[in-house]
Design an enzyme around this catalytic site. Structure first.
Site, PDB file in Angstrom:
ATOM      1  N   ASP A  67       0.821  -1.212   0.000  1.00 59.25           N
ATOM      2  CA  ASP A  67       0.000   0.000   0.000  1.00 59.25           C
ATOM      3  C   ASP A  67       0.854   1.261   0.000  1.00 59.25           C
ATOM      4  O   ASP A  67       2.072   1.203   0.191  1.00 59.25           O
ATOM      5  CB  ASP A  67      -0.962  -0.011   1.199  1.00 59.25           C
ATOM      6  CG  ASP A  67      -0.279  -0.368   2.511  1.00 59.25           C
ATOM      7  OD1 ASP A  67       0.966  -0.391   2.554  1.00 59.25           O
ATOM      8  OD2 ASP A  67      -0.986  -0.626   3.495  1.00 59.25           O
ATOM      9  N   ASN A 135      -7.634  -2.695  14.267  1.00 60.09           N
ATOM     10  CA  ASN A 135      -9.006  -3.066  13.909  1.00 60.09           C
ATOM     11  C   ASN A 135      -9.049  -4.255  12.938  1.00 60.09           C
ATOM     12  O   ASN A 135     -10.077  -4.527  12.330  1.00 60.09           O
ATOM     13  CB  ASN A 135      -9.744  -1.869  13.285  1.00 60.09           C
ATOM     14  CG  ASN A 135      -9.061  -1.348  12.029  1.00 60.09           C
ATOM     15  OD1 ASN A 135      -8.070  -1.922  11.581  1.00 60.09           O
ATOM     16  ND2 ASN A 135      -9.582  -0.274  11.455  1.00 60.09           N
ATOM     17  N   HIS A 137      -7.234  -4.617  10.163  1.00 58.48           N
ATOM     18  CA  HIS A 137      -6.988  -4.368   8.737  1.00 58.48           C
ATOM     19  C   HIS A 137      -5.682  -5.016   8.284  1.00 58.48           C
ATOM     20  O   HIS A 137      -4.752  -5.204   9.068  1.00 58.48           O
ATOM     21  CB  HIS A 137      -7.057  -2.871   8.386  1.00 58.48           C
ATOM     22  CG  HIS A 137      -5.910  -2.027   8.813  1.00 58.48           C
ATOM     23  ND1 HIS A 137      -6.079  -0.799   9.425  1.00 58.48           N
ATOM     24  CD2 HIS A 137      -4.575  -2.180   8.700  1.00 58.48           C
ATOM     25  CE1 HIS A 137      -4.903  -0.252   9.663  1.00 58.48           C
ATOM     26  NE2 HIS A 137      -3.975  -1.071   9.235  1.00 58.48           N
ATOM     27  N   GLU A 142      -9.727  -1.788   5.331  1.00 58.19           N
ATOM     28  CA  GLU A 142     -10.377  -1.539   6.611  1.00 58.19           C
ATOM     29  C   GLU A 142     -11.598  -2.451   6.779  1.00 58.19           C
ATOM     30  O   GLU A 142     -12.058  -3.068   5.805  1.00 58.19           O
ATOM     31  CB  GLU A 142     -10.811  -0.066   6.664  1.00 58.19           C
ATOM     32  CG  GLU A 142      -9.647   0.926   6.548  1.00 58.19           C
ATOM     33  CD  GLU A 142      -8.838   1.070   7.842  1.00 58.19           C
ATOM     34  OE1 GLU A 142      -8.777   0.109   8.646  1.00 58.19           O
ATOM     35  OE2 GLU A 142      -8.263   2.153   8.041  1.00 58.19           O
TER      36      GLU A 142
END
Ligand code: GLP
Length: 243
Positions: A67, A135, A137, A142
């Site tokens: 990313d 979380n 990811h 996400e």
């Protein structure tokens, strides 16, 4: 999913580096999927040290990063382009032409995401390194991201912006709100996955990924559908596992 429990970040970084080094030695033309964040920093240091001491060569290795932030000039100190060069590429003998990251500084980011995915379609990632967000990811996928998703322009959640503010003078307003990320589907195409997690703030995500429901609400849980995943966790990150 094979879980390797280690004591702390130091041991995690050694164990993960050993897995990477062995893979490179076994296949000097290996294609690696690489990750950024705090988790792999010490592991990359170990790779650099090993390269210097034992001459493990990366001349034939190709790499594709997961990313990149959108909206920062490529040479900004917080781009993943800069991170990868500073922490790894500048210190090993990898050929710059074999290094690939999405470019989040271009005007047409959607076209850039499509270009990156087209490149991934033409290749097979032999070993994909992953961290995990608090979380759950992976990359910048996400909660709610489709398990079939390919490389795309994505929005960061407030939780991720808060977690990453530490790299931007602690100021959430300076953290980009979008990124280009390989999708969960792109990640799942890798032959083998190595996920590393350290620290108590990862414990809940690890518990869900390993023992919870497989759900797009926790993108990392997709990895339970992959048949060759190694997870290296330290005591704190593993602290909520019941088995
Ligand atoms: C970042 C990256 C992920 C990384 C994760 C965890 O936002 N996009 O690739 O795995 O968050 O980061 P860290 O290792 O710093 O906890």
């Amino acid at each position: 999913m094979k879980i390797i429990r280690v004591k702390d970040y130091d041991e995690l970084s050694r164990v993960a580096a050993d897995i990477m080094i062995e893979a490179v030695k076994e296949n000097p033309e290996i294609t690696l999927g690489l990750a950024t964040g705090g988790s792999p920093v010490q592991m990359y240091k170990n790779l650099v040290e090993d390269h210097k001491e034992n001459q493990t060569s990366y001349k034939g290795v190709k790499s594709y990063n997961l990313d990149e932030y959108i909206g920062l000039p490529q040479t900004h100190e917080q781009t993943y382009y800069t991170f990868m060069h500073k922490n790894l590429f500048d210190h090993i003998d990898i050929d710059e032409k074999n290094v690939h990251l999405p470019d989040g500084s271009v005007e047409d980011v959607k076209a850039e995401a499509d270009r990156y995915e087209a490149m991934l379609k033409d290749t097979v990632i032999d070993l994909q390194l992953l961290g995990i967000g608090t979380n759950g990811h992976i990359g910048f996928n996400e909660p709610g991201s489709s398990f079939e998703g390919l490389t795309d322009v994505v929005s960061l959640t407030p939780e991720t912006i808060e977690a990453n503010a530490r790299y931007f003078e602690g100021n959430e307003d300076l953290v980009p709100t979008e990124a280009i990320s390989m999708g969960v589907g792109s990640i799942m195409n890798a032959k083998k996955v190595l996920l590393i997690a350290s620290g108590a703030n990862k414990a809940e995500a690890i518990k869900w990924m390993v023992e919870g429901e497989i759900s797009e609400e926790l993108p990392a849980s997709a990895l339970r559908n992959h048949d060759d995943v190694i997870v290296v966790v330290d005591e704190d990150a593993a602290s909520l596992l019941t088995k």
